[in-house]
Motif scaffolding. Structure first.
Motif, mmCIF file in Angstrom:
data_model
loop_
_atom_site.group_PDB
_atom_site.id
_atom_site.type_symbol
_atom_site.label_atom_id
_atom_site.label_comp_id
_atom_site.label_asym_id
_atom_site.label_seq_id
_atom_site.Cartn_x
_atom_site.Cartn_y
_atom_site.Cartn_z
ATOM 1 N N ALA A 23 8.646 -7.907 5.373
ATOM 2 C CA ALA A 23 7.181 -7.939 5.359
ATOM 3 C C ALA A 23 6.658 -9.119 6.162
ATOM 4 N N TYR A 40 4.211 -8.251 -0.054
ATOM 5 C CA TYR A 40 3.940 -7.665 -1.374
ATOM 6 C C TYR A 40 4.565 -8.617 -2.388
ATOM 7 N N LYS A 86 2.930 -6.904 -9.197
ATOM 8 C CA LYS A 86 2.541 -5.522 -9.521
ATOM 9 C C LYS A 86 1.337 -5.523 -10.459
ATOM 10 N N ARG A 92 18.110 1.194 -12.985
ATOM 11 C CA ARG A 92 17.032 1.427 -12.005
ATOM 12 C C ARG A 92 17.334 2.679 -11.190
ATOM 13 N N SER A 124 16.853 -3.868 -1.307
ATOM 14 C CA SER A 124 16.271 -2.794 -2.117
ATOM 15 C C SER A 124 15.316 -1.941 -1.288
ATOM 16 N N SER A 147 11.484 0.925 -5.626
ATOM 17 C CA SER A 147 11.266 -0.468 -5.241
ATOM 18 C C SER A 147 10.062 -0.481 -4.312
ATOM 19 N N GLY A 148 9.110 -1.351 -4.596
ATOM 20 C CA GLY A 148 7.865 -1.334 -3.827
ATOM 21 C C GLY A 148 8.092 -1.379 -2.330
ATOM 22 N N SER A 149 8.935 -2.320 -1.890
ATOM 23 C CA SER A 149 9.135 -2.492 -0.451
ATOM 24 C C SER A 149 9.788 -1.263 0.195
ATOM 25 N N ARG A 193 7.885 1.220 2.507
ATOM 26 C CA ARG A 193 7.681 0.939 3.944
ATOM 27 C C ARG A 193 8.888 1.319 4.783
ATOM 28 N N SER A 208 14.004 -10.599 -7.628
ATOM 29 C CA SER A 208 12.600 -10.624 -7.207
ATOM 30 C C SER A 208 11.702 -9.971 -8.250
ATOM 31 N N ARG A 209 12.215 -8.956 -8.946
ATOM 32 C CA ARG A 209 11.381 -8.259 -9.938
ATOM 33 C C ARG A 209 10.947 -9.229 -11.043
ATOM 34 N N MET A 238 8.643 -12.065 -9.612
ATOM 35 C CA MET A 238 7.282 -11.614 -9.312
ATOM 36 C C MET A 238 6.459 -11.496 -10.598
ATOM 37 N N ASP A 272 11.706 -14.258 2.187
ATOM 38 C CA ASP A 272 11.470 -13.372 1.051
ATOM 39 C C ASP A 272 12.025 -14.024 -0.218
HETATM 40 C C1 DP6 Z 1 9.468 -10.880 -1.222
HETATM 41 O O1 DP6 Z 1 10.303 -4.466 -3.264
HETATM 42 O O2 DP6 Z 1 12.267 -5.887 -3.964
HETATM 43 O O3 DP6 Z 1 10.536 -9.016 -0.228
HETATM 44 O O4 DP6 Z 1 9.173 -3.468 -6.294
HETATM 45 O O5 DP6 Z 1 10.257 -5.024 -7.917
HETATM 46 O O6 DP6 Z 1 11.673 -3.638 -6.386
HETATM 47 P P1 DP6 Z 1 10.357 -4.365 -6.579
HETATM 48 O O7 DP6 Z 1 10.326 -5.552 -5.530
HETATM 49 P P2 DP6 Z 1 10.811 -5.633 -4.024
HETATM 50 O O8 DP6 Z 1 10.030 -6.938 -3.600
HETATM 51 C C2 DP6 Z 1 9.941 -7.365 -2.299
HETATM 52 C C3 DP6 Z 1 9.282 -8.669 -2.263
HETATM 53 C C4 DP6 Z 1 9.387 -9.386 -0.936
HETATM 54 C C5 DP6 Z 1 8.141 -9.160 -0.091
HETATM 55 C C6 DP6 Z 1 7.993 -7.806 0.564
HETATM 56 O O9 DP6 Z 1 9.003 -7.166 0.923
HETATM 57 O O10 DP6 Z 1 6.841 -7.409 0.770
#
Ligand code: DP6
Length: 327
Positions: free
Chosen positions: A16, A20, A23, A74, A109, A141-143, A146, A192-193, A196, A283
């Motif tokens: 990124a 991100y 949550k 997961r 992830s 996983s949020g990332s 993308r 990271s979960r 965050m 990250d």
């Molecule tokens: C710092 O996508 O690994 O890389 O949704 O909990 O699986 P979960 O988190 P993840 O978090 C990535 C965080 C980051 C910033 C980013 O990739 O945007």
């Protein structure tokens, strides 16, 4: 439907440029902020999913080793989501191979769940378009939302499952590289979960960072569209360091910086003083990714080596996720 079906997908890691972090809804993986990433050519995950007719425990192998505990849950939870969408029962066998060290802040992830979403849905006979796949990958996983796309991708935070997905960002003629400084590839101390969640719940700096993210995103999107590396780099660096500031202010602090991380960040400043367009992002781990022109990659790698003595890898802009085999 045949009794045994399988599919293989490859998805690339993304990093990124506007992050991100946090949550609003953990169940649906809806983020506080929209984010924008670059998919990398050098790191990817190759995942094969086989669904069997018989009931039983899912088998999940990563790099030839069965995974257990939370990481396994997961994956099996994600497989349940796919099974319920496809109206399928029966156990799954998942074999995943990473070219990126897992859990070391190298975004494994992102490629992992993008490849799993694509392979599992195809193996189930679901034919999903990229937007729907992005939404599905997000649940893992949020990332990963993308990593369905190559090039540059914007994940719209949205407000519900339907409106939270990634899409490609126009970037004609923009071809930077990331020099990845492998400060430490050991598994990180806080995943990271959890990090965050702690940041959202306890950091007084989190809301101000969220408030600043919308302007970063707009500036980033425009800079990517006009292939303006210096603006992309400036925004990426300030956004990432701001994210780490939110973590440092969490209680207790989440600190991913190692001494060599700081040495690499100093080297990036020195490079800029010497007129080289080099910008850092980080990250959830101590590794530093340095955005620069391809022509400067060797110079940047040398500076990292001189400053911190750590190995580097150079990654260019990578492709979208794709199916390799579908039976
Ligand atoms: C710092 O996508 O690994 O890389 O949704 O909990 O699986 P979960 O988190 P993840 O978090 C990535 C965080 C980051 C910033 C980013 O990739 O945007």
């Amino acid at each position: 439907m045949t009794d045994e079906v399988q599919a293989t997908a490859i998805a690339h890691v993304n990093v990124a440029l506007v992050k991100y972090w946090g949550k609003r809804d953990a169940e649906l993986v809806l983020p506080w902020t929209s984010s924008l990433s670059m998919t990398l050519d050098a790191f990817w995950t190759n995942t094969t999913v086989r669904f069997c007719a018989e009931a039983g425990e899912d088998e999940v192998m990563l790099d030839g080793v069965p995974i257990t505990g939370v990481p396994r849950r997961r994956v099996t939870g994600f497989l349940d989501l796919v099974r319920s969408r496809a109206g399928r029962t029966g156990r799954a066998v998942v074999h995943s191979v990473n070219t990126v060290p897992t859990g070391a802040g190298l975004a494994s992830s992102s490629s992992g769940f993008a490849a799993l979403a694509m392979a599992a849905s195809a193996a189930c006979g679901l034919s999903l378009d990229a937007t729907v796949l992005s939404r599905l990958a997000r649940r893992g996983s949020g990332s990963a939302s993308r990593s369905i796309f190559g090039g540059f991708a914007l994940w719209h935070a949205g407000h519900d499952d339907e409106s939270s997905y990634a899409e490609p960002v126009p970037s004609v003629g923009f071809d930077p590289v990331m020099v990845v400084a492998l400060v430490d590839t050991a598994h990180k101390a806080v995943n990271s979960r959890d990090a965050m969640l702690r940041t959202v719940e306890t950091s007084p700096l989190f809301r101000p960072w969220v408030d600043s993210a919308a302007a970063d995103l707009k500036e980033m999107r425009d800079a990517v569209a006009r292939a303006d590396l210096d603006t992309v780099g400036e925004v990426a660096e300030r956004n990432a360091l701001g994210m780490h500031a939110t973590m440092l202010a969490a209680r207790p602090a989440v600190r991913y910086f190692a001494p060599a991380t700081v040495a690499v960040l100093d080297a990036v400043l020195e490079l800029r003083r010497a007129g080289v367009s080099a910008y850092a992002t980080m990250d959830a781990g101590p590794n530093v990714k340095i955005l620069c022109h391809r022509a400067d990659a060797a110079l940047v790698a040398e500076a990292v080596d001189a400053a911190a003595g750590c190995p580097t890898m150079v990654a260019g802009v990578g492709p979208a996720a794709r199916l390799v085999v579908e039976l």
